[in-house]
Write a protein that holds these residues in place. Structure first.
Motif, PDB file in Angstrom:
ATOM      1  N   ALA A  56      46.669  58.200  10.806  1.00 57.59           N
ATOM      2  CA  ALA A  56      46.372  59.189  11.975  1.00 57.59           C
ATOM      3  C   ALA A  56      46.678  60.485  11.274  1.00 57.59           C
ATOM      4  CB  ALA A  56      47.515  58.941  13.120  1.00 57.59           C
ATOM      5  N   VAL A  57      46.053  61.488  12.010  1.00 60.43           N
ATOM      6  CA  VAL A  57      46.139  63.023  11.666  1.00 60.43           C
ATOM      7  C   VAL A  57      46.850  63.939  12.828  1.00 60.43           C
ATOM      8  CG1 VAL A  57      45.121  65.066  10.695  1.00 60.43           C
ATOM      9  CG2 VAL A  57      44.238  63.019  10.074  1.00 60.43           C
ATOM     10  N   GLY A  58      47.645  64.608  12.593  1.00 58.90           N
ATOM     11  CA  GLY A  58      48.547  65.217  13.352  1.00 58.90           C
ATOM     12  C   GLY A  58      48.265  66.872  13.350  1.00 58.90           C
ATOM     13  N   HIS A  59      47.656  67.760  14.298  1.00 59.58           N
ATOM     14  CA  HIS A  59      47.372  69.065  14.025  1.00 59.58           C
ATOM     15  C   HIS A  59      48.466  69.731  15.052  1.00 59.58           C
ATOM     16  CE1 HIS A  59      43.402  68.300  12.392  1.00 59.58           C
ATOM     17  NE2 HIS A  59      43.396  67.132  13.170  1.00 59.58           N
ATOM     18  N   ARG A  60      48.780  71.088  14.246  1.00 59.77           N
ATOM     19  CA  ARG A  60      49.607  72.095  15.003  1.00 59.77           C
ATOM     20  C   ARG A  60      48.285  72.739  15.691  1.00 59.77           C
ATOM     21  NH1 ARG A  60      52.611  77.358  12.735  1.00 59.77           N
ATOM     22  NH2 ARG A  60      53.379  78.059  14.748  1.00 59.77           N
ATOM     23  N   VAL A  61      48.498  73.081  16.945  1.00 57.96           N
ATOM     24  CA  VAL A  61      47.534  74.088  17.600  1.00 57.96           C
ATOM     25  C   VAL A  61      48.564  75.146  18.423  1.00 57.96           C
ATOM     26  CG1 VAL A  61      45.953  74.300  19.478  1.00 57.96           C
ATOM     27  CG2 VAL A  61      46.002  72.197  18.110  1.00 57.96           C
ATOM     28  N   ALA A  62      48.248  76.194  18.367  1.00 60.03           N
ATOM     29  CA  ALA A  62      48.778  77.418  18.839  1.00 60.03           C
ATOM     30  C   ALA A  62      48.908  77.591  20.072  1.00 60.03           C
ATOM     31  CB  ALA A  62      48.551  78.708  18.243  1.00 60.03           C
ATOM     32  N   HIS A  63      47.983  77.329  21.001  1.00 59.18           N
ATOM     33  CA  HIS A  63      47.987  77.798  22.235  1.00 59.18           C
ATOM     34  C   HIS A  63      47.388  76.521  23.069  1.00 59.18           C
ATOM     35  CE1 HIS A  63      48.426  80.323  25.646  1.00 59.18           C
ATOM     36  NE2 HIS A  63      48.415  81.379  24.946  1.00 59.18           N
ATOM     37  N   GLY A  64      48.158  76.010  23.945  1.00 56.07           N
ATOM     38  CA  GLY A  64      47.793  75.179  24.973  1.00 56.07           C
ATOM     39  C   GLY A  64      47.491  75.376  26.324  1.00 56.07           C
ATOM     40  N   GLY A  65      47.442  76.762  26.584  1.00 58.64           N
ATOM     41  CA  GLY A  65      47.441  77.088  27.993  1.00 58.64           C
ATOM     42  C   GLY A  65      48.259  76.446  28.994  1.00 58.64           C
ATOM     43  N   GLU A  66      47.727  76.204  30.130  1.00 58.92           N
ATOM     44  CA  GLU A  66      48.645  75.716  30.787  1.00 58.92           C
ATOM     45  C   GLU A  66      48.188  74.133  31.065  1.00 58.92           C
ATOM     46  OE1 GLU A  66      50.106  78.710  34.460  1.00 58.92           O
ATOM     47  OE2 GLU A  66      47.819  77.964  34.878  1.00 58.92           O
ATOM     48  N   PHE A  67      47.213  73.782  30.106  1.00 53.95           N
ATOM     49  CA  PHE A  67      46.428  72.410  30.288  1.00 53.95           C
ATOM     50  C   PHE A  67      47.248  71.477  29.640  1.00 53.95           C
ATOM     51  CE2 PHE A  67      42.502  75.087  29.586  1.00 53.95           C
ATOM     52  CZ  PHE A  67      42.198  75.163  30.818  1.00 53.95           C
ATOM     53  N   PHE A  68      48.466  71.782  28.793  1.00 53.35           N
ATOM     54  CA  PHE A  68      48.906  70.803  27.797  1.00 53.35           C
ATOM     55  C   PHE A  68      50.597  70.871  27.974  1.00 53.35           C
ATOM     56  CE2 PHE A  68      44.863  71.467  25.690  1.00 53.35           C
ATOM     57  CZ  PHE A  68      44.331  70.139  25.887  1.00 53.35           C
ATOM     58  N   PRO A  69      51.183  70.061  28.657  1.00 57.33           N
ATOM     59  CA  PRO A  69      52.663  70.241  28.677  1.00 57.33           C
ATOM     60  C   PRO A  69      53.354  69.273  27.658  1.00 57.33           C
ATOM     61  CG  PRO A  69      51.840  68.782  30.319  1.00 57.33           C
ATOM     62  CD  PRO A  69      50.639  69.553  29.907  1.00 57.33           C
ATOM     63  N   ALA A  70      52.358  68.593  26.841  1.00 53.83           N
ATOM     64  CA  ALA A  70      52.763  67.594  25.993  1.00 53.83           C
ATOM     65  C   ALA A  70      51.699  67.574  24.942  1.00 53.83           C
ATOM     66  CB  ALA A  70      53.272  66.265  26.697  1.00 53.83           C
ATOM     67  N   SER A  71      52.040  66.909  23.978  1.00 51.64           N
ATOM     68  CA  SER A  71      50.967  66.315  22.857  1.00 51.64           C
ATOM     69  C   SER A  71      50.190  65.450  23.404  1.00 51.64           C
ATOM     70  CB  SER A  71      51.737  66.067  21.505  1.00 51.64           C
ATOM     71  OG  SER A  71      52.756  66.961  20.853  1.00 51.64           O
ATOM     72  N   CYS A  72      49.121  65.421  22.614  1.00 53.30           N
ATOM     73  CA  CYS A  72      47.896  64.486  23.373  1.00 53.30           C
ATOM     74  C   CYS A  72      46.961  63.976  22.119  1.00 53.30           C
ATOM     75  CB  CYS A  72      47.146  64.940  24.478  1.00 53.30           C
ATOM     76  SG  CYS A  72      46.212  66.381  23.790  1.00 53.30           S
ATOM     77  N   ILE A  73      46.458  62.777  22.308  1.00 53.39           N
ATOM     78  CA  ILE A  73      45.412  62.165  21.394  1.00 53.39           C
ATOM     79  C   ILE A  73      44.227  63.073  21.640  1.00 53.39           C
ATOM     80  CG2 ILE A  73      43.924  60.220  21.107  1.00 53.39           C
ATOM     81  CD1 ILE A  73      46.287  58.430  21.332  1.00 53.39           C
ATOM     82  N   VAL A  74      43.426  63.360  20.549  1.00 54.45           N
ATOM     83  CA  VAL A  74      42.169  64.275  20.570  1.00 54.45           C
ATOM     84  C   VAL A  74      41.127  63.572  21.150  1.00 54.45           C
ATOM     85  CG1 VAL A  74      40.471  65.521  19.349  1.00 54.45           C
ATOM     86  CG2 VAL A  74      42.743  65.829  18.603  1.00 54.45           C
ATOM     87  N   THR A  75      40.492  64.306  22.447  1.00 55.76           N
ATOM     88  CA  THR A  75      39.351  63.607  23.060  1.00 55.76           C
ATOM     89  C   THR A  75      38.381  64.878  23.221  1.00 55.76           C
ATOM     90  OG1 THR A  75      40.193  64.065  25.247  1.00 55.76           O
ATOM     91  CG2 THR A  75      40.848  62.073  24.445  1.00 55.76           C
ATOM     92  N   GLU A  76      37.186  64.721  23.716  1.00 54.52           N
ATOM     93  CA  GLU A  76      36.259  65.662  23.932  1.00 54.52           C
ATOM     94  C   GLU A  76      36.655  66.546  24.746  1.00 54.52           C
ATOM     95  OE1 GLU A  76      33.327  66.111  22.231  1.00 54.52           O
ATOM     96  OE2 GLU A  76      33.900  64.700  21.027  1.00 54.52           O
ATOM     97  N   ASP A  77      37.286  66.108  26.074  1.00 55.63           N
ATOM     98  CA  ASP A  77      38.217  67.047  26.781  1.00 55.63           C
ATOM     99  C   ASP A  77      39.301  67.926  26.252  1.00 55.63           C
ATOM    100  OD1 ASP A  77      38.631  67.980  29.719  1.00 55.63           O
ATOM    101  OD2 ASP A  77      40.522  66.847  29.166  1.00 55.63           O
TER     102      ASP A  77
END
Length: 400
Positions: free
Chosen positions: A89-110
Motif C-alpha cells: 500500500a501507499v499512503g499520501h500526505r495531502v495538505a487540504h481536504g476541505g470539508e470533504f474529509f474528516p478522516a483518512s480514506c482509500i483513494v477512489t475516483e471521487d
C-alpha cells in the motif's frame, strides 16, 4: 505489511518505507527527492543501518522521481525490499481536504476529484499531492492508496471557532472558513504527550505547539481539535519563518495600495517575505536568528521575541477557551530542538499552574520528555512528532 509513505511537494518528494504489524512498526528506509523539473535533480536514499545512497541526474517529473525511489528500494546494494511486490500500500500526505474529509480514506475516483476541486484554496500543495497519487497509479498499478489530510483532525472544531465574521454568503459560496493544518502532527503528539503525562486523552485539555519554519498551536479537548491558530490557509496565527501570521487586514490593503501591488504580489509578500525573515532582514531559519540574537543584532532580537511571544499568547487564549489546561506539548523542528524557545514561552506562566523545570529542559532535543516540575499542576512536555507513522498506521488500518 510494507507501506510506502509519500509527501509530494511542488518540486520534491519525501518518503519513508515502514513495515507495519498489528501493534508495531519498523522503519526500513527514508529519503528525499529534490529539484524535480530542474536541470539537475537529487535523490538521497537512507536505508536504516547502512550508508546513504545519492543520485544526481535530471528528474523531469514526479513519476520519474517515484520510479527512482522504487529502484533504490529494490537495489541489491542499498535496497530494503526484494521486489516491488512487497509494497502492499501507499499512503499520501495531502495538505487540504476541505470539508470533504474528516478522516483518512482509500483513494477512489471521487477522492481524486474532490482533491482536485480544492486546488483553488490550496494551489501550492494539493496539485503536487495529487500528482503523487497519479504517479503511483502509473508505476505501481493496482496497489491500494490512502490519502491522509492535514485538515482532517481539525474538522471537529465548532463553527464558533472556525467561522470568520465576514458576510456569511462567502462561506456558502466559497467555503471561506478556518481549516487548520499540521493536523496529523497535532493528533500524534497530543496522544503521545497524554500517555507520557499519565493523562486520559478522552478526558483532558491539551495545547499542542507545532513550531518550525511554519508553526501552529492547537487546543485539543478530550482528544479532539477544538481550535487552532492556522486558518483558511497556513498563513494565519503565529509569526513564522517567512509568513506574517495574524495581522490587521487593513495594514495589508494599505501597503498594497501604497506600493501598487497586485494580489499575487501581496500574497507573496505575506507568505514569503514576512515573518522572522521580514522583521530581521537576515534569515527565515531560527538557527541564524539565534546566532544574530546572541551577537546583539537588534532586529534579530525583535524577531525572536515576537516569534516566542505569539506562541505564549495562543497558549493563554486556548487555556481560556477550554477553561483550563492539563498539558502543553512542544514539537516540530524548533519545538523539539530549541531549549531557549521552550523556556521563554513557559516562563512567567506560573499563575496558570505551569512550573517549568529548566534542568530537565537543558539538552532535551528530539526526545519525548516531561519538562515540568514534579509539583506543576499543568504538565509540560516535548514530543518528537512522527507524521509518517500516523500516515502508515492509517494506511495499514484502512487497507487491512
Amino acid at each position: 505489511m510494507v507501506i510506502l509513505v509519500l509527501n509530494c511537494g511542488s518540486s520534491s518528494i519525501k518518503y519513508q518505507v515502514i513495515d507495519m504489524e498489528d501493534a508495531s512498526s519498523k522503519l526500513l528506509a527514508k529519503g528525499l527527492v529534490e529539484r524535480i523539473g530542474q536541470p539537475e535533480g537529487d535523490l538521497t536514499h537512507k536505508p536504516v543501518g547502512r550508508q546513504p545512497y545519492e543520485l544526481h541526474q535530471p528528474i523531469p517529473d514526479h513519476t520519474t522521481g517515484i520510479s527512482l525511489v522504487l529502484k533504490a528500494l529494490t537495489d541489491p546494494e542499498h535496497g530494503v525490499i526484494r521486489s516491488l511486490d512487497e509494497v502492499k500500500a501507499v499512503g499520501h500526505r495531502v495538505a487540504h481536504g476541505g470539508e470533504f474529509f474528516p478522516a483518512s480514506c482509500i483513494v477512489t475516483e471521487d477522492t481524486k476529484a474532490k482533491i482536485r476541486s480544492l486546488f483553488d484554496i490550496a494551489p501550492l500543495h494539493n496539485p503536487a499531492n495529487l500528482e503523487g497519487v497519479l504517479s503511483i497509479e502509473k508505476v505501481l498499478p493496482g496497489v491500494p492508496q490512502v490519502t491522509v489530510f492535514d485538515t482532517s483532525f481539525h474538522q471537529t472544531i465548532p463553527a464558533v471557532n472556525f467561522m470568520y465574521a465576514l458576510p456569511y454568503a462567502y462561506y456558502e459560496k466559497y467555503r471561506v472558513r478556518k481549516y487548520g493544518f499540521h493536523g496529523t502532527s497535532h493528533k500524534f503528539v497530543a496522544r503521545v504527550g497524554a500517555k507520557l503525562a499519565g493523562l486520559d486523552i478522552d478526558h483532558s485539555k491539551i495545547i499542542t505547539c507545532h513550531i518550525g519554519n511554519g508553526g501552529s498551536v492547537t487546543a485539543v479537548w478530550n482528544g479532539r481539535s477544538y481550535d487552532t491558530s492556522m486558518g483558511f490557509s497556513p498563513l494565519d496565527g503565529l509569526v513564522m519563518g517567512t509568513r506574517c501570521g495574524s495581522v490587521d487586514a487593513s495594514a495589508i490593503t494599505f501597503i498594497g495600495e501604497k506600493e501598487g501591488m497586485s494580489y499575487p504580489e501581496v500574497n507573496a509578500m505575506m507568505n514569503k517575505q514576512s515573518g522572522v525573515l521580514g522583521i530581521s532582514g537576515l534569515s527565515s531559519d531560527m538557527r541564524d536568528i539565534d546566532r544574530a540574537y546572541e551577537e546583539g543584532n537588534e532586529r534579530a532580537i525583535l524577531a525572536r521575541d515576537m516569534y516566542y511571544a505569539r506562541i505564549k499568547k495562543f497558549i493563554g487564549e486556548y487555556a481560556a477557551e477550554m477553561g483550563g489546561v492539563d498539558l502543553v506539548v512542544f514539537t516540530g523542528g524548533v519545538g523539539e530542538n530549541s531549549c531557549e524557545m521552550r523556556e521563554a514561552v513557559c516562563s512567567g506562566m506560573e499563575f496558570m499552574g505551569m512550573k517549568f523545570d529548566r534542568e530537565a529542559n537543558k539538552g532535551a532535543r528530539g526526545v519525548d520528555k516531561i519538562l515540568s516540575a514534579s509539583d506543576s499542576r499543568v504538565k509540560i512536555a516535548v514530543v518528537a512528532t512522527n507524521e509518517e507513522l500516523v500516515i502508515a498506521t492509517d494506511t495499514y488500518n484502512l487497507v487491512k
